[in-house]
Design an enzyme around this catalytic site. Sequence first.
Site, PDB file in Angstrom:
ATOM      1  N   SER A   1       0.708  -1.216   0.095  1.00  0.00           N
ATOM      2  CA  SER A   1      -0.097  -0.015  -0.018  1.00  0.00           C
ATOM      3  C   SER A   1       0.841   1.155  -0.166  1.00  0.00           C
ATOM      4  O   SER A   1       0.248   2.165  -0.282  1.00  0.00           O
ATOM      5  CB  SER A   1      -0.834   0.020   1.339  1.00  0.00           C
ATOM      6  OG  SER A   1      -0.319  -0.035   2.532  1.00  0.00           O
TER       7      SER A   1
ATOM      8  N   HIS B   1      -1.069   5.675   6.909  1.00  0.00           N
ATOM      9  CA  HIS B   1      -0.411   5.429   5.365  1.00  0.00           C
ATOM     10  C   HIS B   1      -0.001   7.099   5.150  1.00  0.00           C
ATOM     11  O   HIS B   1      -0.603   8.041   5.711  1.00  0.00           O
ATOM     12  CB  HIS B   1      -1.311   5.061   4.319  1.00  0.00           C
ATOM     13  CG  HIS B   1      -1.334   3.560   4.608  1.00  0.00           C
ATOM     14  ND1 HIS B   1      -2.426   2.891   5.408  1.00  0.00           N
ATOM     15  CD2 HIS B   1      -0.784   2.496   3.643  1.00  0.00           C
ATOM     16  CE1 HIS B   1      -2.026   1.617   5.206  1.00  0.00           C
ATOM     17  NE2 HIS B   1      -1.335   1.463   4.287  1.00  0.00           N
TER      18      HIS B   1
END
Length: 265
Positions: A40, A247
């Site tokens: 990711s 993230h």
Amino acid sequence: MPRARVVSVAGAAIVLSLSTLVTATGAQAAGARYVALGDSYSAGVGAGSYTSDSGSCKRSTNAYPYLWKNANAPSSFSFVACSGAKTGDVLNNQLSALSSTTTLVSITIGGNDAGFADTMQTCVLGSESSCLSAVATAKSFATGTLPGLLDSVYAAIKNKAPSAHVVVLGYPHLYKIGGSCIFGIGDTKRSAINGAADTLDTVIAKSAANAGFTFKDVRTVFTGHEICGSSTQWLHSTTLPVDESYHPNAAGQSGGYLPSFSAGV
């Protein structure tokens, strides 16, 4: 020959050499056949603007591979990084994008194998002791089991793309120690999580070096932009959708990962 003349000639040679290097690097980038592998952090989860064909992989046009492609116009570009990917997913689902003509590869991998998501959930929702236990388990996996998994991935990349220059990128510290958040976890948990990133990066760097790949450490460039660190935060804290939590945001991809990758090309 007069000394001034020697210095002049030497200086001209240095300028010529640097000019040649820059030109060669630019030409290499422009002619690259680039494949972006990984999880990711390479797909760009958290950076928004996801491509319609990527589905649950959530590949973002704000991710560093896409940004590098836009800036350098490689002769071909294959973006197969995927949210949630582990080393096995790279081996089974992503390596088909490589070939003997591939000249450039980027990858982030290993965080999911070490249980990144579950560890973060435990640390955010659980007690301090449960967090420290989860981090210890993740670090033990990273030092004991992950090297063999990484070695297998890197060997497979070399086998599929023997002429490629491979850039392996690490993971940043998530938290500013001593920083403040309206909602957040204490410094003991933050330090433990950052320590897990240190362990993970050390393992990845060693395996990358053993494979002859270039490792780029992103921890320094993210300093000052961690969660609870500043107004220019490059990482999501707990957010919706949940899978984008912890993230890099679009600024983290463009300001942190893109220059780190570019420096490794």
